[in-house]
Design a protein around this motif. Sequence first.
Motif, PDB file in Angstrom:
ATOM      1  N   LEU A   1      11.512  37.073  38.028  1.00  0.00           N
ATOM      2  CA  LEU A   1      10.394  36.812  37.200  1.00  0.00           C
ATOM      3  C   LEU A   1       9.386  37.366  37.195  1.00  0.00           C
ATOM      4  CD1 LEU A   1       7.641  35.653  39.141  1.00  0.00           C
ATOM      5  CD2 LEU A   1       9.614  33.772  39.884  1.00  0.00           C
ATOM      6  N   LYS A   2       8.259  37.483  36.083  1.00  0.00           N
ATOM      7  CA  LYS A   2       7.126  38.146  36.018  1.00  0.00           C
ATOM      8  C   LYS A   2       6.081  36.995  36.274  1.00  0.00           C
ATOM      9  CE  LYS A   2       8.084  41.963  32.968  1.00  0.00           C
ATOM     10  NZ  LYS A   2       7.972  42.766  32.012  1.00  0.00           N
ATOM     11  N   ASP A   3       4.997  37.345  37.022  1.00  0.00           N
ATOM     12  CA  ASP A   3       3.848  36.627  37.321  1.00  0.00           C
ATOM     13  C   ASP A   3       2.814  36.783  36.021  1.00  0.00           C
ATOM     14  OD1 ASP A   3       2.189  38.800  37.728  1.00  0.00           O
ATOM     15  OD2 ASP A   3       2.484  38.305  40.054  1.00  0.00           O
TER      16      ASP A   3
ATOM     17  N   VAL B   1      -2.770  35.019  47.781  1.00  0.00           N
ATOM     18  CA  VAL B   1      -3.025  34.479  48.927  1.00  0.00           C
ATOM     19  C   VAL B   1      -2.831  32.883  48.900  1.00  0.00           C
ATOM     20  CG1 VAL B   1      -5.035  34.101  50.591  1.00  0.00           C
ATOM     21  CG2 VAL B   1      -4.393  36.401  49.749  1.00  0.00           C
ATOM     22  N   SER B   2      -3.028  32.227  47.639  1.00  0.00           N
ATOM     23  CA  SER B   2      -3.148  30.788  47.660  1.00  0.00           C
ATOM     24  C   SER B   2      -1.653  30.406  47.666  1.00  0.00           C
ATOM     25  CB  SER B   2      -3.775  30.320  46.340  1.00  0.00           C
ATOM     26  OG  SER B   2      -3.000  30.648  45.172  1.00  0.00           O
ATOM     27  N   ILE B   3      -0.631  31.228  47.407  1.00  0.00           N
ATOM     28  CA  ILE B   3       0.784  30.755  47.502  1.00  0.00           C
ATOM     29  C   ILE B   3       1.316  30.990  48.829  1.00  0.00           C
ATOM     30  CG2 ILE B   3       2.954  31.502  46.128  1.00  0.00           C
ATOM     31  CD1 ILE B   3       1.214  32.064  43.811  1.00  0.00           C
ATOM     32  N   PHE B   4       1.213  31.966  49.337  1.00  0.00           N
ATOM     33  CA  PHE B   4       1.821  32.284  50.686  1.00  0.00           C
ATOM     34  C   PHE B   4       0.997  31.758  51.785  1.00  0.00           C
ATOM     35  CE2 PHE B   4       3.555  35.308  47.502  1.00  0.00           C
ATOM     36  CZ  PHE B   4       4.893  35.174  47.775  1.00  0.00           C
ATOM     37  N   ALA B   5       1.843  31.260  52.904  1.00  0.00           N
ATOM     38  CA  ALA B   5       1.192  30.745  53.970  1.00  0.00           C
ATOM     39  C   ALA B   5       0.970  31.997  54.788  1.00  0.00           C
ATOM     40  CB  ALA B   5       2.175  29.992  54.665  1.00  0.00           C
ATOM     41  N   ASN B   6      -0.091  31.945  55.852  1.00  0.00           N
ATOM     42  CA  ASN B   6      -0.455  32.824  56.636  1.00  0.00           C
ATOM     43  C   ASN B   6      -0.838  34.303  56.084  1.00  0.00           C
ATOM     44  OD1 ASN B   6       0.226  31.461  59.198  1.00  0.00           O
ATOM     45  ND2 ASN B   6       2.575  31.956  58.501  1.00  0.00           N
ATOM     46  N   SER B   7      -1.923  33.959  54.847  1.00  0.00           N
ATOM     47  CA  SER B   7      -2.265  34.987  54.148  1.00  0.00           C
ATOM     48  C   SER B   7      -3.778  35.023  53.784  1.00  0.00           C
ATOM     49  CB  SER B   7      -1.755  34.972  52.677  1.00  0.00           C
ATOM     50  OG  SER B   7      -0.366  34.933  52.733  1.00  0.00           O
ATOM     51  N   ARG B   8      -4.249  36.103  53.657  1.00  0.00           N
ATOM     52  CA  ARG B   8      -5.784  36.125  53.662  1.00  0.00           C
ATOM     53  C   ARG B   8      -6.381  37.487  52.794  1.00  0.00           C
ATOM     54  NH1 ARG B   8      -8.486  38.988  57.979  1.00  0.00           N
ATOM     55  NH2 ARG B   8      -7.098  40.251  59.306  1.00  0.00           N
ATOM     56  N   ILE B   9      -7.415  37.255  52.256  1.00  0.00           N
ATOM     57  CA  ILE B   9      -8.059  38.531  51.698  1.00  0.00           C
ATOM     58  C   ILE B   9      -8.935  39.039  52.700  1.00  0.00           C
ATOM     59  CG2 ILE B   9     -10.084  39.079  50.041  1.00  0.00           C
ATOM     60  CD1 ILE B   9      -7.713  38.043  48.648  1.00  0.00           C
ATOM     61  N   GLY B  10      -8.743  40.514  52.790  1.00  0.00           N
ATOM     62  CA  GLY B  10      -9.638  41.423  53.686  1.00  0.00           C
ATOM     63  C   GLY B  10     -10.747  42.222  52.847  1.00  0.00           C
TER      64      GLY B  10
ATOM     65  N   ASP C   1      12.250  26.670  44.950  1.00  0.00           N
ATOM     66  CA  ASP C   1      11.578  26.118  43.803  1.00  0.00           C
ATOM     67  C   ASP C   1      10.128  26.368  43.879  1.00  0.00           C
ATOM     68  OD1 ASP C   1      14.145  24.882  43.451  1.00  0.00           O
ATOM     69  OD2 ASP C   1      13.734  23.012  43.940  1.00  0.00           O
ATOM     70  N   TYR C   2       9.803  26.318  45.188  1.00  0.00           N
ATOM     71  CA  TYR C   2       8.123  26.617  45.240  1.00  0.00           C
ATOM     72  C   TYR C   2       7.641  27.835  44.885  1.00  0.00           C
ATOM     73  CZ  TYR C   2       3.657  27.378  47.421  1.00  0.00           C
ATOM     74  OH  TYR C   2       2.448  27.702  48.103  1.00  0.00           O
ATOM     75  N   TYR C   3       8.406  28.942  45.376  1.00  0.00           N
ATOM     76  CA  TYR C   3       8.025  30.393  44.830  1.00  0.00           C
ATOM     77  C   TYR C   3       8.183  30.528  43.632  1.00  0.00           C
ATOM     78  CZ  TYR C   3       6.865  31.290  49.722  1.00  0.00           C
ATOM     79  OH  TYR C   3       6.249  31.229  50.911  1.00  0.00           O
ATOM     80  N   TRP C   4       9.280  29.890  43.016  1.00  0.00           N
ATOM     81  CA  TRP C   4       9.642  30.190  41.394  1.00  0.00           C
ATOM     82  C   TRP C   4       8.484  29.610  40.777  1.00  0.00           C
ATOM     83  CZ3 TRP C   4      13.239  33.114  39.173  1.00  0.00           C
ATOM     84  CH2 TRP C   4      13.489  32.796  37.835  1.00  0.00           C
ATOM     85  N   THR C   5       8.270  28.322  41.051  1.00  0.00           N
ATOM     86  CA  THR C   5       7.157  27.521  40.226  1.00  0.00           C
ATOM     87  C   THR C   5       5.698  28.128  40.150  1.00  0.00           C
ATOM     88  OG1 THR C   5       8.386  25.627  40.603  1.00  0.00           O
ATOM     89  CG2 THR C   5       6.019  25.231  39.935  1.00  0.00           C
ATOM     90  N   ARG C   6       5.415  28.571  41.622  1.00  0.00           N
ATOM     91  CA  ARG C   6       4.366  29.132  41.819  1.00  0.00           C
ATOM     92  C   ARG C   6       4.128  30.377  40.989  1.00  0.00           C
ATOM     93  NH1 ARG C   6       0.263  27.280  45.261  1.00  0.00           N
ATOM     94  NH2 ARG C   6      -1.065  28.348  43.997  1.00  0.00           N
ATOM     95  N   LEU C   7       4.843  31.326  41.326  1.00  0.00           N
ATOM     96  CA  LEU C   7       4.631  32.787  40.886  1.00  0.00           C
ATOM     97  C   LEU C   7       4.993  32.870  39.329  1.00  0.00           C
ATOM     98  CD1 LEU C   7       6.342  34.410  43.916  1.00  0.00           C
ATOM     99  CD2 LEU C   7       3.719  34.703  43.009  1.00  0.00           C
ATOM    100  N   SER C   8       5.909  32.128  38.667  1.00  0.00           N
ATOM    101  CA  SER C   8       6.121  32.076  37.282  1.00  0.00           C
ATOM    102  C   SER C   8       5.016  31.525  36.396  1.00  0.00           C
ATOM    103  CB  SER C   8       7.683  31.569  36.928  1.00  0.00           C
ATOM    104  OG  SER C   8       7.584  30.213  37.072  1.00  0.00           O
ATOM    105  N   GLU C   9       4.225  30.623  36.994  1.00  0.00           N
ATOM    106  CA  GLU C   9       3.250  29.972  36.239  1.00  0.00           C
ATOM    107  C   GLU C   9       2.362  30.886  35.486  1.00  0.00           C
ATOM    108  OE1 GLU C   9      -0.629  27.115  37.196  1.00  0.00           O
ATOM    109  OE2 GLU C   9       0.843  27.318  38.808  1.00  0.00           O
TER     110      GLU C   9
END
Length: 164
Positions: free
Chosen positions: A113-115, A26-35, A95-103
Amino acid sequence: MSGKIQKITPCLWFDKEAEEAAKHYVSIFANSRIGTVARYTGEGKDIHGKDEGTVMTVEFELDGQRFTALNGGPQFPFTEAVSLQVGCADQEEVDYYWTRLSEGGEEGPCGWLKDRYGLSWQIVPDVLPQLLRGDPEGAARVTQAFMKMKKFDIAALKQAYDGQ
């Protein structure tokens, strides 16, 4: 969660990281939330082995797509047989999604990639299918170029298509 009913909701099986993973995504993707977060009760502990009050499931949305994360135990780890594909409008998004998800995870070949939780993702520029559907010789050059890449480089893919 949103009022619209979604017929198919992917359920992601975690050992015990469901809530942590959902918050991370949720912290990575816009318009996202926990339910809704559901917790294990004392019932069925002989089957599920979870302590009463621990997180069982987490409903969450990533850019409007609903998911369920389940703390089911270590029996079924993620494999590359199932991955989530992220379409990217430009190199900045790649670049954004690659960096955030591969971290904390691992980079793979050809945009995979694997998160940190072992879930596989494909970070794919929107232009790639167009390049692969076009001129067969250009498509072959694009394929040859991306087979050598980890994270996709859109400029290099376009140059390959053009024969440069």
